[in-house]
Enzyme design. Structure first.
Site, mmCIF file in Angstrom:
data_model
loop_
_atom_site.group_PDB
_atom_site.id
_atom_site.type_symbol
_atom_site.label_atom_id
_atom_site.label_comp_id
_atom_site.label_asym_id
_atom_site.label_seq_id
_atom_site.Cartn_x
_atom_site.Cartn_y
_atom_site.Cartn_z
ATOM 1 C CD GLU A 259 10.834 -40.671 11.398
ATOM 2 O OE1 GLU A 259 10.611 -41.876 11.214
ATOM 3 O OE2 GLU A 259 11.900 -40.130 11.083
ATOM 4 C CG ASP B 125 15.756 -40.868 17.510
ATOM 5 O OD1 ASP B 125 15.613 -40.243 16.457
ATOM 6 O OD2 ASP B 125 16.130 -42.051 17.547
HETATM 7 C C1 6LW Z 1 13.549 -43.272 15.062
HETATM 8 C C2 6LW Z 1 12.762 -42.637 14.000
HETATM 9 C C3 6LW Z 1 13.688 -42.647 12.886
HETATM 10 O O1 6LW Z 1 12.747 -44.078 15.822
HETATM 11 O O2 6LW Z 1 14.851 -43.251 13.194
HETATM 12 O O3 6LW Z 1 13.625 -42.716 10.588
HETATM 13 C C4 6LW Z 1 14.540 -44.063 14.259
HETATM 14 N N1 6LW Z 1 13.351 -42.301 11.745
HETATM 15 O O4 6LW Z 1 12.249 -41.400 14.357
HETATM 16 C C5 6LW Z 1 15.733 -44.498 15.031
HETATM 17 O O5 6LW Z 1 16.516 -43.414 15.470
#
Ligand code: 6LW
Length: 514
Positions: free
Chosen positions: A187, A15
């Protein structure tokens, strides 16, 4: 000109978020249950990164107690505006959604100190922040859709934030649900105002194998957003298992001083196209602009193994720079890479110049609490990591040794135990919460160095230069165990529930890429 190898931040660095201030880039990545939290790394060339501090570096800034592995700090965003650095992030307790939440911290110096968290009155994860040309502040993030059309559909929201009132103001807007119909987990959103338009870069598909980057744009920040017809603009999911870099997604983009554009994003090195014990790593990818849209890895369409940079990359000035820490050697007690579980390394261990001690704790690595553990990310598939332990002060009934850690439920230990009859050496694999003893031996002579010889997916547990057991890394990675993390190597000590009395001294901890 320089050609550099990806990933630029090897090991568990998912991330990534980046911003540029003058000649320096600043980057943060997720740290989950490890502390200090959110390393702040800086670089002049996007390749050599130096950890200059951590956002979460004081006792009590956040409550980690009971937060199980793969909870904790997710997906931070770093931005700079008007002399101030902003980081927004989420602390997650996967077993209790009434805890944690989204928060903002600020600092004038990115090395710290950072402010105490200011909690944001919004649920979900992956917050980000953008400043418009008028100086207004726009928070955004992702959450499960209020009215989902399918399982794990999420929505990206945006809302103005007043730094003066420390509160959201005005209406909230839901602006995005992903580019591909039925895509899960839109996301990691980031909004940018570029040439008078708003651009949204967001991940989708889930952070594992089907991860992807999509782009949308709008004239107003609240939308409506038009998806790029080339979406997803970057993914490796169509490559099958015949590729050794998978899961590319979660990008943040930045413009260099020379006008060129770059993305940092996460992806995983998986020699078999499937398992990735090193976790989700940070990769660098060139970006160009065509017809008002960003093109990721132009002409190539996948995260480049080697990136051509229009500037030179000179050798790193000091030891704390990556990737030059690939140089083998003893990791000194004050190295910025050390992390502990749910507590700062300084709260569980004591440094003494060149050596450090780890007082035993009653809890074990199986407990989702503060444990006597201090470790480092595994950053290389082929590496030797060894500890020289002094066990003289270990009390009867206590154990100390080397750990290969994924989570409470999944880890491998090679540990010395002190009993009234002397010292024993035991290798254990805790797999899905069940302990399996791999080796058990009464030691006749002085204990020797212990550690791991990692070669690809094979972990050899070594004591005094002899291999005592081997473990397949494909039983410890996030695919096998269902987590978000890569593997850590470290030292632990426990009194197995009894009041702790002893400690172990770590004379040296060596990390040597093979
Ligand atoms: C992060 C999100 C993700 O917040 O993994 O599934 C999480 N997606 O973008 C943790 O790295």
């Amino acid at each position: 000109m320089a050609t550099v190898a990806n990933p630029v931040l090897p090991g568990c660095h998912p991330d990534p978020s980046i911003c540029r201030v003058g000649e320096w880039y600043y980057l943060v990545t997720s740290t989950f249950e490890y502390l200090p939290g959110l390393p702040v790394m800086r670089s002049r060339d996007l390749v050599r990164w130096q950890t200059i501090g951590h956002v979460i570096d004081r006792t009590g800034m956040l409550d980690y107690e009971g937060i199980a592995s793969s909870g904790g700090l997710y997906a931070p965003t770093i931005r700079h505006h008007d002399g101030l650095f902003w980081v927004v992030c989420t602390i997650v307790d996967q077993n209790d959604d009434t805890r944690g939440g989204n928060f903002l911290v600020t600092a004038t110096d990115p090395a710290g100190p950072w402010s105490d968290p200011i909690w944001l009155d919004v649920d979900g994860i992956d917050p980000s922040v953008a400043f418009d040309d008028d100086g207004r502040v726009w928070m955004h993030g992702t959450r499960l859709a209020r009215e989902p059309e399918y399982f794990h559909q999420t929505e990206v929201w945006v809302r103005e934030y007043s730094p003066v009132e420390r509160a959201f103001v005005g209406p909230e807007h839901v602006i995005w649900r992903g580019a591909v119909r039925s895509a899960v987990w839109a996301e990691g959103p980031h909004l940018y105002q570029i040439d008078g338009r708003w651009y949204l870069v967001a991940a989708e598909g889930g952070t594992e194998y089907h991860h992807a980057v999509s782009v949308a744009r709008a004239d107003e920040i609240a939308g409506p957003y038009e998806g790029n017809r080339a979406n997803p603009v970057l993914t490796h999911r169509h490559l099958g298992r015949a590729t050794d870099v998978i899961g590319a997604g979660h990008a943040d983009i930045v413009q260099a001083a020379d006008g060129s554009w770059w993305a940092v994003l996460l992806a995983m090195r998986a020699a078999d196209g499937h398992h990735y014990p090193l976790g989700r790593e940070t990769f660098l990818c060139p970006v160009s602009w065509e017809d008002g849209w960003p093109v990721f890895a132009p002409g190539e369409g996948r995260v480049p193994r080697e990136v051509e940079l229009p500037w030179s990359v000179t050798p790193a000035p000091a030891a704390a720079w990556q990737p030059d820490d690939r140089v083998p050697g003893t990791v000194r007690p004050d190295d910025a890479r050390w992390t502990a579980l749910r507590a700062l390394p300084s709260e569980v261990s004591e440094d003494d110049g060149g050596t450090w001690t780890l007082p035993a704790r009653a809890e074990t690595l199986a407990d989702a609490t503060v444990v006597a553990f201090r470790g480092l990310r595994q950053q290389h598939a082929d590496v030797d990591a060894f500890a020289d332990l002094d066990l003289a002060a270990l009390a009867d009934g206590e154990s100390a040794g080397f750990a290969i850690r994924q989570s409470e439920k999944d880890h491998v230990t090679l540990a010395f135990a002190r009993t009234s009859a002397g010292l024993t050496l035991r290798a254990t694999h805790r797999h899905g919460g069940e302990d399996r003893v791999l080796h058990d031996e009464a030691l006749a002579s002085e204990p020797g160095r212990i550690g791991v010889r990692a070669r690809g997916y094979r972990y050899e547990l070594v004591h005094a230069d002899a291999v005592v057991a081997a473990v397949d890394a494909r039983e410890l990675d996030a695919v096998a165990t269902g987590g978000f993390l890569g593997v850590w190597f470290g030292v632990f000590a426990t009194s197995h529930g009894a009041p702790p009395r002893g400690q172990v001294t770590i004379a040296a901890f060596d990390y040597a890429p093979a």
